[in-house]
Write a protein that holds these residues in place. Structure first.
Motif, mmCIF file in Angstrom:
data_model
loop_
_atom_site.group_PDB
_atom_site.id
_atom_site.type_symbol
_atom_site.label_atom_id
_atom_site.label_comp_id
_atom_site.label_asym_id
_atom_site.label_seq_id
_atom_site.Cartn_x
_atom_site.Cartn_y
_atom_site.Cartn_z
ATOM 1 N N ARG A 84 0.829 -1.207 0.000
ATOM 2 C CA ARG A 84 0.000 0.000 0.000
ATOM 3 C C ARG A 84 0.861 1.253 0.000
ATOM 4 O O ARG A 84 0.555 2.236 -0.685
ATOM 5 N N PHE A 85 1.947 1.221 0.772
ATOM 6 C CA PHE A 85 2.858 2.359 0.784
ATOM 7 C C PHE A 85 3.454 2.590 -0.602
ATOM 8 O O PHE A 85 3.520 3.724 -1.091
ATOM 9 N N ASN A 86 3.912 1.516 -1.241
ATOM 10 C CA ASN A 86 4.513 1.655 -2.570
ATOM 11 C C ASN A 86 3.512 2.179 -3.596
ATOM 12 O O ASN A 86 3.857 2.988 -4.470
ATOM 13 N N GLU A 87 2.255 1.745 -3.478
ATOM 14 C CA GLU A 87 1.234 2.251 -4.398
ATOM 15 C C GLU A 87 1.030 3.749 -4.198
ATOM 16 O O GLU A 87 0.953 4.510 -5.175
ATOM 17 N N GLY A 106 -1.112 7.159 8.975
ATOM 18 C CA GLY A 106 -1.848 8.059 9.854
ATOM 19 C C GLY A 106 -1.888 9.476 9.291
ATOM 20 O O GLY A 106 -1.026 9.883 8.509
ATOM 21 N N GLU A 107 -2.883 10.231 9.711
ATOM 22 C CA GLU A 107 -3.080 11.575 9.165
ATOM 23 C C GLU A 107 -1.966 12.535 9.528
ATOM 24 O O GLU A 107 -1.666 13.466 8.794
ATOM 25 N N GLU A 135 -5.090 9.403 0.548
ATOM 26 C CA GLU A 135 -5.929 8.424 1.248
ATOM 27 C C GLU A 135 -5.116 7.197 1.660
ATOM 28 O O GLU A 135 -5.254 6.692 2.782
ATOM 29 N N LEU A 136 -4.273 6.715 0.762
ATOM 30 C CA LEU A 136 -3.471 5.525 1.061
ATOM 31 C C LEU A 136 -2.422 5.806 2.129
ATOM 32 O O LEU A 136 -2.218 4.990 3.041
ATOM 33 N N PHE A 137 -1.748 6.959 2.032
ATOM 34 C CA PHE A 137 -0.761 7.310 3.051
ATOM 35 C C PHE A 137 -1.429 7.486 4.420
ATOM 36 O O PHE A 137 -0.875 7.081 5.454
#
Length: 306
Positions: A53-56, A92-93, A85-87
């Motif tokens: 998810r991070f890489n995406e 976390g925000e 959204e993914l980050f």
């Protein structure tokens, strides 16, 4: 806007400028300044686990950055939105990478004309950095500059003024009185004061900026010329026409030499000078100069231009 990039190899944040504010041609208001640029990276990030998810998210942000740099704002917007959204889900925000991505998303919104949406996002970033990092921090200052600048653009000078004031004081304490960022932020603070109808408070700030630029950059530097015009325009707003006239005369002569006769800043300087002449009772000179400015604008911009 201050646009931020993430170097995942070094895991640091950096900032750069995309675009600049156009000078105002309103009389007797001064020429407004461009948003100043933050210099070196502010936060060193610890290593993060590079999940799928991070890489995406990283790839989406890189694609969005390229599109924004190429001027494809509409193409960048959905990429930034999804990357943010993914980050947020992954880190976390409040994580610096999430905040930096949201900053660039706000930049794209601003450039797409969605200024109110950008302002809400800039405010959220600023509030988080203010709470987590405190004042006198580069990233907090970055966000304060962006938020204050866009509030001014929305005509919300009363809200922008304290943000500009805090950012200016932080820049002065951290970077020193003569640093370009300090001068740029103080200029925006003075502009907010002028918009609030407090030119008497703006004038000493503009004068200090002018003197610093003259000493460090010389009289013919574009920033010095803008500062000179700001001093003259503020004197006009204060109805101190005897003082304003020689300042504006010098500003229009130097600007014409440096920018050419048809440049918007030249025409703004000439218009301000003509206004001062009229206020001093030199009606023929002022009217003649006003007419020359009008003819030049009509010739360069066309009769239908606002």
């Amino acid at each position: 806007m201050l646009w931020e990039s993430i170097s995942l190899a070094a895991l640091t944040l950096s900032a750069a400028t995309l675009g600049a504010a156009a000078p105002s041609t309103k009389v007797p208001l001064p020429i407004t300044a461009a948003r100043p640029t933050l210099a070196a990276p502010a936060i060193a990030l610890q290593a993060v686990q590079r999940t799928a998810r991070f890489n995406e998210a990283d790839q989406l942000k890189r694609r969005a950055d390229k599109r924004l740099n190429a001027g494809d704002v509409n193409g960048a917007l959905p990429l930034y939105q999804r990357a943010a959204e993914l980050f947020r889900a992954e880190l976390g925000e409040r994580h610096p990478i999430t905040l930096s991505t949201n900053n660039n998303y706000a930049t794209a919104l601003e450039r797409a004309g969605r200024v109110a949406d950008a302002a809400r996002l800039y405010e959220r970033i600023f509030r988080i950095r203010q709470a987590d990092l405190g004042y006198r921090n580069r990233d907090t200052s970055n966000s304060a500059i962006n938020y204050g600048y866009i509030l001014s653009a929305l005509g919300r000078a009363d809200e922008a003024e304290p943000i500009h004031a805090q950012a200016a004081e932080d820049a002065r304490l951290v970077l020193g009185d003569e640093h370009p960022l300090t001068l740029g932020v103080f200029n925006n603070y003075a502009a907010a004061l002028a918009e609030l109808g407090r030119p008497e408070k703006a004038l000493p700030i503009y004068r200090q900026i002018l003197e610093t630029y003259k000493e460090t950059m010389g009289e013919r530097d574009p920033r010095t010329l803008t500062a000179l015009s700001n001093v003259g325009g503020t004197l006009l707003a204060l109805k101190r026409y005897e003082e304003a006239t020689p300042v504006l005369d010098k500003a229009q002569r130097l600007t014409r030499q440096m920018r050419g006769t048809t440049h918007p800043e030249t025409l703004a300087s000439l218009s301000n000078y003509a206004y001062a002449l009229v206020q001093l009772g030199r009606f023929e000179e002022g009217a003649s100069l006003h007419e020359a400015v009008w003819r030049t604008r009509r010739r360069v911009l066309g009769e239908r231009h606002p």
